[in-house]
Design a protein around this motif. Sequence first.
Motif, PDB file in Angstrom:
ATOM      1  N   SER A   1       5.799  13.630 -13.421  1.00  0.00           N
ATOM      2  CA  SER A   1       4.501  12.998 -13.726  1.00  0.00           C
ATOM      3  C   SER A   1       4.523  12.314 -15.084  1.00  0.00           C
ATOM      4  O   SER A   1       3.556  11.671 -15.468  1.00  0.00           O
ATOM      5  N   PHE A   2       5.590  12.509 -15.815  1.00  0.00           N
ATOM      6  CA  PHE A   2       5.804  11.896 -17.128  1.00  0.00           C
ATOM      7  C   PHE A   2       4.668  12.209 -18.106  1.00  0.00           C
ATOM      8  O   PHE A   2       4.218  11.355 -18.877  1.00  0.00           O
ATOM      9  N   ASN A   3       4.267  13.479 -18.068  1.00  0.00           N
ATOM     10  CA  ASN A   3       3.248  13.919 -19.025  1.00  0.00           C
ATOM     11  C   ASN A   3       3.778  13.916 -20.448  1.00  0.00           C
ATOM     12  O   ASN A   3       2.991  13.873 -21.404  1.00  0.00           O
ATOM     13  N   ASN A   4       5.101  13.973 -20.590  1.00  0.00           N
ATOM     14  CA  ASN A   4       5.709  13.991 -21.925  1.00  0.00           C
ATOM     15  C   ASN A   4       6.303  12.642 -22.325  1.00  0.00           C
ATOM     16  O   ASN A   4       7.055  12.559 -23.299  1.00  0.00           O
ATOM     17  N   PHE A   5       5.985  11.608 -21.557  1.00  0.00           N
ATOM     18  CA  PHE A   5       6.476  10.265 -21.903  1.00  0.00           C
ATOM     19  C   PHE A   5       5.970   9.881 -23.296  1.00  0.00           C
ATOM     20  O   PHE A   5       4.791  10.033 -23.612  1.00  0.00           O
ATOM     21  N   ASP A   6       6.884   9.350 -24.108  1.00  0.00           N
ATOM     22  CA  ASP A   6       6.510   8.992 -25.480  1.00  0.00           C
ATOM     23  C   ASP A   6       7.289   7.758 -25.917  1.00  0.00           C
ATOM     24  O   ASP A   6       8.486   7.833 -26.169  1.00  0.00           O
ATOM     25  N   ILE A   7       6.609   6.624 -26.016  1.00  0.00           N
ATOM     26  CA  ILE A   7       7.259   5.378 -26.439  1.00  0.00           C
ATOM     27  C   ILE A   7       7.782   5.490 -27.855  1.00  0.00           C
ATOM     28  O   ILE A   7       8.712   4.770 -28.255  1.00  0.00           O
ATOM     29  N   ASN A   8       7.238   6.441 -28.624  1.00  0.00           N
ATOM     30  CA  ASN A   8       7.659   6.607 -30.019  1.00  0.00           C
ATOM     31  C   ASN A   8       8.990   7.343 -30.156  1.00  0.00           C
ATOM     32  O   ASN A   8       9.436   7.588 -31.281  1.00  0.00           O
ATOM     33  N   ARG A   9       9.627   7.657 -29.035  1.00  0.00           N
ATOM     34  CA  ARG A   9      10.995   8.171 -29.127  1.00  0.00           C
ATOM     35  C   ARG A   9      11.952   7.065 -29.546  1.00  0.00           C
ATOM     36  O   ARG A   9      13.037   7.359 -30.053  1.00  0.00           O
ATOM     37  N   ALA A  10      11.568   5.827 -29.338  1.00  0.00           N
ATOM     38  CA  ALA A  10      12.336   4.725 -29.936  1.00  0.00           C
ATOM     39  C   ALA A  10      12.136   4.773 -31.438  1.00  0.00           C
ATOM     40  O   ALA A  10      11.063   5.164 -31.923  1.00  0.00           O
ATOM     41  N   PRO A  11      13.148   4.407 -32.209  1.00  0.00           N
ATOM     42  CA  PRO A  11      12.976   4.435 -33.668  1.00  0.00           C
ATOM     43  C   PRO A  11      11.848   3.515 -34.107  1.00  0.00           C
ATOM     44  O   PRO A  11      11.680   2.415 -33.558  1.00  0.00           O
ATOM     45  N   SER A  12      11.085   3.954 -35.091  1.00  0.00           N
ATOM     46  CA  SER A  12       9.911   3.187 -35.525  1.00  0.00           C
ATOM     47  C   SER A  12      10.292   1.801 -36.014  1.00  0.00           C
ATOM     48  O   SER A  12       9.522   0.843 -35.864  1.00  0.00           O
ATOM     49  N   TYR A  13      11.503   1.697 -36.589  1.00  0.00           N
ATOM     50  CA  TYR A  13      11.902   0.389 -37.113  1.00  0.00           C
ATOM     51  C   TYR A  13      12.137  -0.642 -36.002  1.00  0.00           C
ATOM     52  O   TYR A  13      12.109  -1.836 -36.256  1.00  0.00           O
ATOM     53  N   LEU A  14      12.353  -0.196 -34.770  1.00  0.00           N
ATOM     54  CA  LEU A  14      12.484  -1.150 -33.673  1.00  0.00           C
ATOM     55  C   LEU A  14      11.206  -1.971 -33.543  1.00  0.00           C
ATOM     56  O   LEU A  14      11.242  -3.204 -33.443  1.00  0.00           O
ATOM     57  N   PHE A  15      10.082  -1.289 -33.555  1.00  0.00           N
ATOM     58  CA  PHE A  15       8.807  -1.983 -33.383  1.00  0.00           C
ATOM     59  C   PHE A  15       8.382  -2.736 -34.633  1.00  0.00           C
ATOM     60  O   PHE A  15       7.777  -3.807 -34.545  1.00  0.00           O
ATOM     61  N   SER A  16       8.698  -2.201 -35.805  1.00  0.00           N
ATOM     62  CA  SER A  16       8.298  -2.907 -37.032  1.00  0.00           C
ATOM     63  C   SER A  16       9.094  -4.199 -37.201  1.00  0.00           C
ATOM     64  O   SER A  16       8.534  -5.234 -37.588  1.00  0.00           O
ATOM     65  N   VAL A  17      10.382  -4.166 -36.878  1.00  0.00           N
ATOM     66  CA  VAL A  17      11.184  -5.389 -36.962  1.00  0.00           C
ATOM     67  C   VAL A  17      10.748  -6.386 -35.898  1.00  0.00           C
ATOM     68  O   VAL A  17      10.629  -7.585 -36.163  1.00  0.00           O
TER      69      VAL A  17
ATOM     70  N   GLY B   1       3.643   1.401 -22.737  1.00  0.00           N
ATOM     71  CA  GLY B   1       3.994   1.802 -24.089  1.00  0.00           C
ATOM     72  C   GLY B   1       4.154   0.612 -25.012  1.00  0.00           C
ATOM     73  O   GLY B   1       3.654   0.622 -26.156  1.00  0.00           O
ATOM     74  N   PHE B   2       4.841  -0.426 -24.565  1.00  0.00           N
ATOM     75  CA  PHE B   2       4.981  -1.636 -25.370  1.00  0.00           C
ATOM     76  C   PHE B   2       3.620  -2.283 -25.597  1.00  0.00           C
ATOM     77  O   PHE B   2       3.332  -2.770 -26.702  1.00  0.00           O
ATOM     78  N   ASN B   3       2.793  -2.258 -24.572  1.00  0.00           N
ATOM     79  CA  ASN B   3       1.461  -2.824 -24.710  1.00  0.00           C
ATOM     80  C   ASN B   3       0.647  -2.057 -25.757  1.00  0.00           C
ATOM     81  O   ASN B   3      -0.102  -2.658 -26.542  1.00  0.00           O
ATOM     82  N   SER B   4       0.803  -0.745 -25.802  1.00  0.00           N
ATOM     83  CA  SER B   4       0.090   0.067 -26.792  1.00  0.00           C
ATOM     84  C   SER B   4       0.546  -0.248 -28.210  1.00  0.00           C
ATOM     85  O   SER B   4      -0.189  -0.019 -29.174  1.00  0.00           O
TER      86      SER B   4
END
Length: 523
Positions: free
Chosen positions: A140-156, A209-212
């Motif tokens: 059910s992906f209750n533990n899905f977390d887009i923030n498992r990607a390193p934070s710098y991925l999204f900041s860059v 997750g990307f949309n968030s």
Amino acid sequence: MRSLSIAVGLLFLECAASQQIWDIWQTTWDRSKLFTSLKPSTPINFTAPNVIGSADIQVDDDSTFQSVWGFGGSLTDSSALLLNNLKSNNSVNYWNLLNYLFSPTDGANAAGLSYIRVPLGASDFSASDYSFDDNSGDTSFNNFDINRAPSYLFSVLSDIRSVNSLIRIHVLPWSPPGWMKTSGSMNGGSLQSNLINNYATYLLKCLQGFNSKGFNVYAISIQNEPQNSNPTYPTATFTVAVEAQVGTALRSLMNQNGFSGTKIIGFEHNWDSASTYPVQLMQTAGSAFDGVSFHCYAGTVDEQDDFHSQFPTKEIYFTECSGTIGSDWWSDIKWYMTNLFTGSITHNAHSALMWNIVLDGNGNPKLPGTNSCGGSGCRPIATVNSDGSYSVNQEFYAMAQASKAILPRDVGGPWGKRIGVTVGGSLNWALNVGAYVTGRVSSSDWLRYSLVVLNLNDNQGGWNPTPVQTTIEFRGMQATYTFPVGVTTLWWYAPANSLNADDANQFEFYADVEGQQHKFDAL
């Protein structure tokens, strides 16, 4: 009636004669010019035809093909890490590099790269294996977390978008979560057949997750290189049937959850399978997929036509090729232009990308223990050094020359489209040419016509780089330019109506609206 025809003809010739080449960008074999803007002291005029040159470029703007959405590479975790470190160590260089790579501003000293792939979870260029839900059995992906990607991925990625708001983001996994696979690991194996619908849900959550994070995703793929299973880094094999089932389930979920405008791009593997896997995928689940994408590691670029001939309305993207550290600079430029940045576009691709956007001088950092990019290592588009300096490589110069030809001319304007071009003359073999037309925001503004020309004439009777005196034929008029050995991009402007067109609306152009492409109507 005859006088009216004469008047119309004279008006046409007056317009044609006023077409001039003022804008030239050039990269030469000897590096004396590296993506250099050349403004001729006097314009190169189109005039009445005369004797043709050693090569004769014939531009046919009555033949129009696909829009070109741009060039770029992959923002892997490693690329994002090095860019983030550069931002910390030398913010001036960081922003200079981002602008040089990505700024789309017309006339800017920048490549305007505009298409980025982003891995969903770990790849061979990550610090460790991870997915966005590594909790075994969490269907059910209750533990899905887009923030498992390193934070710098999204900041860059956010910083890149601040430089170029036109960036298209194409996301895809190198592997499903390990617990969903036959191998029990991110590395190697395949998706368990009873988890097909669950995996579609996982990919939907990636989009959400990307949309968030504030990113509209242009396209998603089911699996990177679905014919590759490697036990040393995240990979997975997907049969045609499994990818088709996942794609069908995902398309339904996307349509139900606000992602109907996001494309699903299938296959993502080498040219040599163009007539089999992607064809079978479209035959099985064509309604789910907008098109397919190719890599360069086996086969030849013309094999893209094997797919296009069977599914001419499906889109083609070229999304990965890597340079090799230590290879010859000029030989690489020739190969890249012939096969990728002109070649793949000539063979109906909407994009052409390299692999890593940024690595260090040794092709690192890589996933510990991986055998990927062995030998001397994979070369990125740009090299970032630990001392805060950077340099761009031959991949950059080749892409930059091509990118200049197709970027929107106006803010909010449409992208360039490929048009017909042939090369005649005694040295026709020496030039590899792509031709493009770019629409305008205002219907009263002239269209931009661009050529990207590779002069290969470097080895007649031994090493002997020789310029090629060339005529350019356009709508019954002719211009002359001598192309040095290297890559030259040039353009001119002309009214929308071509010599043989029935009306001025022969072209359909596309512009970006909130990260998606829409048919463009000039004001």
